[in-house]
Write a protein that holds these residues in place. Structure first.
Motif, PDB file in Angstrom:
ATOM      1  N   LYS A 600       0.827  -1.213   0.000  1.00  0.00           N
ATOM      2  CA  LYS A 600       0.000   0.000   0.000  1.00  0.00           C
ATOM      3  C   LYS A 600       0.859   1.259   0.000  1.00  0.00           C
ATOM      4  O   LYS A 600       0.332   2.367  -0.040  1.00  0.00           O
ATOM      5  CB  LYS A 600      -0.902   0.005   1.235  1.00  0.00           C
ATOM      6  N   SER A 601       2.187   1.096   0.007  1.00  0.00           N
ATOM      7  CA  SER A 601       3.092   2.238   0.042  1.00  0.00           C
ATOM      8  C   SER A 601       3.003   3.022  -1.249  1.00  0.00           C
ATOM      9  O   SER A 601       2.989   2.468  -2.351  1.00  0.00           O
ATOM     10  CB  SER A 601       4.527   1.754   0.265  1.00  0.00           C
ATOM     11  N   GLU A 602       2.965   4.351  -1.091  1.00  0.00           N
ATOM     12  CA  GLU A 602       2.893   5.227  -2.266  1.00  0.00           C
ATOM     13  C   GLU A 602       4.210   5.236  -3.037  1.00  0.00           C
ATOM     14  O   GLU A 602       4.256   5.586  -4.207  1.00  0.00           O
ATOM     15  CB  GLU A 602       2.556   6.665  -1.814  1.00  0.00           C
ATOM     16  N   LYS A 603       5.293   4.841  -2.336  1.00  0.00           N
ATOM     17  CA  LYS A 603       6.614   4.894  -2.977  1.00  0.00           C
ATOM     18  C   LYS A 603       6.899   3.663  -3.829  1.00  0.00           C
ATOM     19  O   LYS A 603       7.874   3.621  -4.555  1.00  0.00           O
ATOM     20  CB  LYS A 603       7.701   5.039  -1.913  1.00  0.00           C
ATOM     21  N   SER A 604       6.085   2.631  -3.732  1.00  0.00           N
ATOM     22  CA  SER A 604       6.346   1.393  -4.477  1.00  0.00           C
ATOM     23  C   SER A 604       6.084   1.600  -5.965  1.00  0.00           C
ATOM     24  O   SER A 604       5.034   2.082  -6.368  1.00  0.00           O
ATOM     25  CB  SER A 604       5.443   0.281  -3.937  1.00  0.00           C
ATOM     26  N   THR A 605       7.084   1.183  -6.802  1.00  0.00           N
ATOM     27  CA  THR A 605       6.941   1.317  -8.263  1.00  0.00           C
ATOM     28  C   THR A 605       6.616  -0.018  -8.927  1.00  0.00           C
ATOM     29  O   THR A 605       6.254  -0.056 -10.094  1.00  0.00           O
ATOM     30  CB  THR A 605       8.254   1.843  -8.876  1.00  0.00           C
ATOM     31  N   GLY A 606       6.806  -1.110  -8.183  1.00  0.00           N
ATOM     32  CA  GLY A 606       6.574  -2.427  -8.783  1.00  0.00           C
ATOM     33  C   GLY A 606       7.698  -2.858  -9.709  1.00  0.00           C
ATOM     34  O   GLY A 606       7.528  -3.768 -10.518  1.00  0.00           O
ATOM     35  N   LEU A 607       8.867  -2.209  -9.571  1.00  0.00           N
ATOM     36  CA  LEU A 607       9.996  -2.536 -10.450  1.00  0.00           C
ATOM     37  C   LEU A 607      11.182  -3.157  -9.710  1.00  0.00           C
ATOM     38  O   LEU A 607      12.000  -3.847 -10.317  1.00  0.00           O
ATOM     39  CB  LEU A 607      10.494  -1.276 -11.172  1.00  0.00           C
ATOM     40  N   GLY A 608      11.304  -2.915  -8.411  1.00  0.00           N
ATOM     41  CA  GLY A 608      12.483  -3.364  -7.660  1.00  0.00           C
ATOM     42  C   GLY A 608      12.766  -4.847  -7.783  1.00  0.00           C
ATOM     43  O   GLY A 608      13.873  -5.266  -8.138  1.00  0.00           O
ATOM     44  N   LEU A 609      11.742  -5.678  -7.486  1.00  0.00           N
ATOM     45  CA  LEU A 609      11.951  -7.123  -7.540  1.00  0.00           C
ATOM     46  C   LEU A 609      12.061  -7.625  -8.968  1.00  0.00           C
ATOM     47  O   LEU A 609      12.685  -8.657  -9.226  1.00  0.00           O
ATOM     48  CB  LEU A 609      10.822  -7.849  -6.800  1.00  0.00           C
ATOM     49  N   SER A 610      11.446  -6.914  -9.927  1.00  0.00           N
ATOM     50  CA  SER A 610      11.611  -7.271 -11.335  1.00  0.00           C
ATOM     51  C   SER A 610      13.061  -7.097 -11.762  1.00  0.00           C
ATOM     52  O   SER A 610      13.629  -7.919 -12.498  1.00  0.00           O
ATOM     53  CB  SER A 610      10.708  -6.407 -12.219  1.00  0.00           C
ATOM     54  N   ILE A 611      13.685  -6.008 -11.281  1.00  0.00           N
ATOM     55  CA  ILE A 611      15.098  -5.763 -11.577  1.00  0.00           C
ATOM     56  C   ILE A 611      15.963  -6.851 -10.949  1.00  0.00           C
ATOM     57  O   ILE A 611      16.881  -7.402 -11.580  1.00  0.00           O
ATOM     58  CB  ILE A 611      15.512  -4.360 -11.075  1.00  0.00           C
ATOM     59  N   VAL A 612      15.650  -7.205  -9.683  1.00  0.00           N
ATOM     60  CA  VAL A 612      16.392  -8.265  -8.995  1.00  0.00           C
ATOM     61  C   VAL A 612      16.311  -9.570  -9.791  1.00  0.00           C
ATOM     62  O   VAL A 612      17.311 -10.254 -10.030  1.00  0.00           O
ATOM     63  CB  VAL A 612      15.837  -8.468  -7.571  1.00  0.00           C
ATOM     64  N   LYS A 613      15.085  -9.944 -10.206  1.00  0.00           N
ATOM     65  CA  LYS A 613      14.870 -11.198 -10.941  1.00  0.00           C
ATOM     66  C   LYS A 613      15.655 -11.201 -12.247  1.00  0.00           C
ATOM     67  O   LYS A 613      16.267 -12.202 -12.636  1.00  0.00           O
ATOM     68  CB  LYS A 613      13.377 -11.372 -11.222  1.00  0.00           C
ATOM     69  N   LYS A 614      15.666 -10.063 -12.938  1.00  0.00           N
ATOM     70  CA  LYS A 614      16.347  -9.999 -14.217  1.00  0.00           C
ATOM     71  C   LYS A 614      17.864 -10.112 -14.048  1.00  0.00           C
ATOM     72  O   LYS A 614      18.550 -10.753 -14.855  1.00  0.00           O
ATOM     73  CB  LYS A 614      15.991  -8.702 -14.938  1.00  0.00           C
ATOM     74  N   ILE A 615      18.412  -9.515 -12.982  1.00  0.00           N
ATOM     75  CA  ILE A 615      19.852  -9.622 -12.721  1.00  0.00           C
ATOM     76  C   ILE A 615      20.222 -11.073 -12.422  1.00  0.00           C
ATOM     77  O   ILE A 615      21.207 -11.613 -12.947  1.00  0.00           O
ATOM     78  CB  ILE A 615      20.259  -8.699 -11.552  1.00  0.00           C
ATOM     79  N   VAL A 616      19.420 -11.726 -11.568  1.00  0.00           N
ATOM     80  CA  VAL A 616      19.698 -13.128 -11.215  1.00  0.00           C
ATOM     81  C   VAL A 616      19.630 -14.010 -12.454  1.00  0.00           C
ATOM     82  O   VAL A 616      20.483 -14.875 -12.679  1.00  0.00           O
ATOM     83  CB  VAL A 616      18.706 -13.618 -10.135  1.00  0.00           C
ATOM     84  N   ASP A 617      18.585 -13.803 -13.282  1.00  0.00           N
ATOM     85  CA  ASP A 617      18.460 -14.585 -14.522  1.00  0.00           C
ATOM     86  C   ASP A 617      19.650 -14.353 -15.436  1.00  0.00           C
ATOM     87  O   ASP A 617      20.130 -15.280 -16.106  1.00  0.00           O
ATOM     88  CB  ASP A 617      17.157 -14.225 -15.247  1.00  0.00           C
ATOM     89  N   ASN A 618      20.121 -13.122 -15.486  1.00  0.00           N
ATOM     90  CA  ASN A 618      21.238 -12.783 -16.359  1.00  0.00           C
ATOM     91  C   ASN A 618      22.518 -13.509 -15.950  1.00  0.00           C
ATOM     92  O   ASN A 618      23.395 -13.753 -16.773  1.00  0.00           O
ATOM     93  CB  ASN A 618      21.466 -11.265 -16.327  1.00  0.00           C
ATOM     94  N   TYR A 619      22.619 -13.874 -14.672  1.00  0.00           N
ATOM     95  CA  TYR A 619      23.767 -14.629 -14.168  1.00  0.00           C
ATOM     96  C   TYR A 619      23.521 -16.134 -14.198  1.00  0.00           C
ATOM     97  O   TYR A 619      24.354 -16.911 -13.735  1.00  0.00           O
ATOM     98  CB  TYR A 619      24.114 -14.197 -12.746  1.00  0.00           C
ATOM     99  N   GLY A 620      22.372 -16.558 -14.733  1.00  0.00           N
ATOM    100  CA  GLY A 620      22.065 -17.988 -14.768  1.00  0.00           C
ATOM    101  C   GLY A 620      21.721 -18.542 -13.409  1.00  0.00           C
ATOM    102  O   GLY A 620      21.797 -19.753 -13.181  1.00  0.00           O
ATOM    103  N   GLY A 621      21.331 -17.673 -12.471  1.00  0.00           N
ATOM    104  CA  GLY A 621      21.022 -18.114 -11.117  1.00  0.00           C
ATOM    105  C   GLY A 621      19.528 -18.362 -10.923  1.00  0.00           C
ATOM    106  O   GLY A 621      18.768 -18.544 -11.881  1.00  0.00           O
ATOM    107  N   LYS A 622      19.124 -18.337  -9.663  1.00  0.00           N
ATOM    108  CA  LYS A 622      17.720 -18.627  -9.329  1.00  0.00           C
ATOM    109  C   LYS A 622      17.332 -17.839  -8.090  1.00  0.00           C
ATOM    110  O   LYS A 622      18.142 -17.676  -7.174  1.00  0.00           O
ATOM    111  CB  LYS A 622      17.556 -20.135  -9.075  1.00  0.00           C
ATOM    112  N   ILE A 623      16.095 -17.332  -8.059  1.00  0.00           N
ATOM    113  CA  ILE A 623      15.589 -16.618  -6.888  1.00  0.00           C
ATOM    114  C   ILE A 623      14.216 -17.164  -6.535  1.00  0.00           C
ATOM    115  O   ILE A 623      13.409 -17.469  -7.416  1.00  0.00           O
ATOM    116  CB  ILE A 623      15.529 -15.088  -7.136  1.00  0.00           C
TER     117      ILE A 623
END
Length: 641
Positions: A600-623
């Motif tokens: 419910k936070s007004e500051k949430s963009t909905g992008l932070g965890l998407s960025i995390v997931k994409k970085i992990v995928d880019n390294y061939g890892g898993k989250i």
């Protein structure tokens, strides 16, 4: 030590056959000895240390050791007594379980020496040639002519016996050492001797074989009755035989054999015994079956198969080769594939490579353009090698050719698509940069205008107006974060990953020191975090997003965020644990999707965890996450070393 035969003797019987025997234990102490040798040397008794009493003349060794005896088993040895002057024994050592058995007789050079040793006819075995000399002592009253005649006869018998014994020893050694199975049978086919190879092949013990016939031992349901009858007919008519037939094992299985039998006759031409050699042909039969199977496979193979002689001329092709090339088998036989099938677009380097590999007799694997009989161009992948005989000489070449024309077409299309995609990605990246710049510019202007309005009307604005302006600033800040997040997200897999040794502990510690952490929340690193080969900026983005999320959304009076790591064989598994509100199970997969926010936070963009997931995928890892509403959340990140 290996044991070829088992014989059961009492001491009386054994002493009668070998009156000069000596049995040593593994420490070379005398365990037992023959009566006759005790008569010659009364000091040699049970329990004494044998090397103190004898030395080796042949092979020469002053000190007898267990190693020397082992090295000279079943060979002629000559022993000289250290206690009795000029007393020499000749014979051989044989292994008996953990003991050493010497069997032999004195080496006496004259009749006088026999008398000196106080020996008589009863001190020698009946088979000992020295009895000839003792016989002379008993018949001293015979005439000189009779003595000469007796000596002549005895010498002939001795030589004949020696010859027979040598032949028997040779046969026994050869048969025992033969890799093929050897059996001897009586004329009624009952086995009375076999070598170790026969025991290994059949799995039976010697006791289970002795007294049985080879048919009783080896008959199975798979035995060819016609071949069996042929072998029996030849055996019982006293003829030699040579048949291929299966032979059973103790465990119920069987093996293929080539069995050769040969009768042995006595002086009167009667069959004395049968000698048979059984050669294990299982591997040969399996190869024959494999050859038939491979021929069927090669013929039915959808890929082309070609076999050439050592000169490179075609000997055989399958139907697939005919279909692909357009030539018939008759047209292909005797031709060289390269000369017949290569053309203008056949790459010269590949042609040279094939030629060189074939000349050197080495395997080859390449792709080349060939031409069919109708001059149609097609791509083939060729894999082949030389075939050698037992002497290392090349006898043939074979190759398998796969038609990859369609594959090459798809590769060409794929290359075009990849170039087009790369161009589109570049255009999208440029577009993202332009949009980011064009959106941020008016946002900065609006932010400046709001600041000026608040500054110029300080004290004149109503509380509600001020609240509205603050809301505008918050929205502008969120919009700025959103634009920056979109730009970051779009660049993650487009930037070459710089690889350096990154101290994760240092990076996380820096993040904790620079982000805003509320006073009621504690952030801790439980264990020392490792050094990882990665891109420092991406690693900082990854952990900063996770830690910031955990800190910002804790709803407890005392918040706690823990960062930890576990090391596996080929990876590290990091964890970021908080005691926040938790994430509902139905949302745990969605949170990694772009613009997905369940806060419910007004500051949430909905992008932070998407960025995390994409970085992990880019390294061939898993989250992945483990979470329960009201109890907190754990984010797990697997990154390979």
């Amino acid at each position: 030590m290996n044991k070829s035969h088992t014989f059961n003797f009492n001491s009386e019987n054994f002493n009668r056959i070998f009156p000069f025997y000596i049995l040593l234990n593994e420490h070379l102490e005398v365990e037992s000895l023959g009566n006759s040798i005790q008569k010659v040397d009364g000091t040699l008794k049970k329990g004494v240390y044998f090397p103190d009493y004898f030395s080796l003349v042949r092979p020469h060794s002053e000190n007898i050791s267990q190693e020397i005896l082992v090295d000279n088993l079943s060979q002629l040895v000559i022993l000289e007594s250290k206690k009795q002057s000029e007393f020499i024994l000749r014979g051989q050592f044989e292994p008996m379980e953990n003991n050493f058995l010497f069997v032999g007789s004195p080496w006496l050079m004259s009749v006088e020496e026999i008398k000196t040793r106080k020996l008589s006819i009863f001190d020698f075995a009946n088979h000992d040639p020295l009895l000839d000399l003792l016989q002379i002592l008993k018949t001293q009253e015979t005439t000189t002519q009779e003595l000469k005649e007796l000596l002549r006869v005895n010498n002939e018998q001795k030589n004949a016996l020696k010859t027979d014994r040598e032949e028997l020893n040779k046969l026994s050694v050869v048969a025992s050492a033969n890799e093929n199975a050897i059996v001897f049978t009586h004329p009624n086919a009952q086995i009375f001797w076999c070598n170790d190879a026969y025991l290994r092949l059949t799995g039976f013990s010697r006791e289970e074989i002795m007294g049985r016939t080879p048919i009783e031992v080896g008959l199975t349901e798979s035995t060819d009755r016609e071949a069996l009858q042929k072998m029996m007919d030849l055996f019982y008519t006293g003829e030699s035989f040579d048949v291929e037939i299966t032979h059973g094992r103790k465990d119920g299985s069987y093996f293929w054999t080539r069995t050769k039998g040969q009768p042995i006759y006595d002086d009167n031409g009667n069959v004395l015994q049968y000698f048979a050699m059984i050669e294990d042909m299982t591997e040969v039969k399996e190869k024959e079956e494999q050859l038939v199977l491979l021929s069927l496979i090669a013929e039915k193979n959808i890929n082309s198969v070609v076999i050439c002689d050592k000169e490179g001329q075609i000997e055989w092709v399958n139907s697939s080769f005919e279909q692909m090339s357009g030539y018939t088998k008759e047209e292909l036989i005797g031709q060289k594939p390269g000369i017949l099938l290569q053309g203008p677009d056949s790459h010269p380097e590949t042609v040279t490579y094939l030629s060189n590999q074939i000349k050197k007799g080495e395997p080859f694997n390449c792709e080349i353009v060939n031409y069919s009989k109708s001059n149609k161009k097609y791509w083939v992948k060729i894999q082949g090698q030389a075939l050698y005989n037992n002497w290392g000489e090349i006898v043939r070449f074979f190759a398998i050719e796969e038609d990859i024309t369609d594959k090459k077409l798809l590769e060409s299309q794929k290359e075009v698509l990849l170039k087009s995609l790369a161009k589109s990605n570049k255009e999208l990246e440029d577009y993202a940069q332009i949009v980011s710049h064009d959106l941020k510019s008016p946002l900065r202007s609006i932010n400046s205008l709001v600041a000026w309005i608040k500054e110029d009307n300080e004290g004149a604005l109503t509380e509600q107006t001020t609240q509205y302006l603050n809301m505008i600033e918050d929205k502008l800040e969120k919009m700025d974060h959103l634009i920056q997040g979109v730009l970051t997200y779009s660049k993650i897999d487009k930037t070459d990953i710089a690889k350096e040794n990154v101290n994760i502990h240092e990076v996380v510690s820096n993040i904790i020191s620079i982000i805003h952490i509320p006073q009621h929340t504690k952030v801790e690193i439980k264990n020392t975090l490792p050094v990882l080969k990665a891109d420092r900026f991406r690693i900082q983005q990854l952990f900063q997003n996770l830690i910031s999320n955990a800190v910002n959304y804790i709803d407890k009076e005392e918040g706690l965020v823990s960062i930890d790591v576990e090391e596996a064989k080929d990876c590290f598994i990091f964890s970021v644990r908080d005691n926040g509100p938790g994430i509902a199970e139905e949302n745990q997969e969605k949170i990694f999707k772009i613009f997905q926010s369940f806060s419910k936070s007004e500051k949430s963009t909905g992008l932070g965890l998407s960025i995390v997931k994409k970085i992990v995928d880019n390294y061939g890892g898993k989250i992945w996450i483990e979470s329960e509403l009201g109890s907190g959340t754990v984010f797990y990140i697997k990154l390979y070393k």
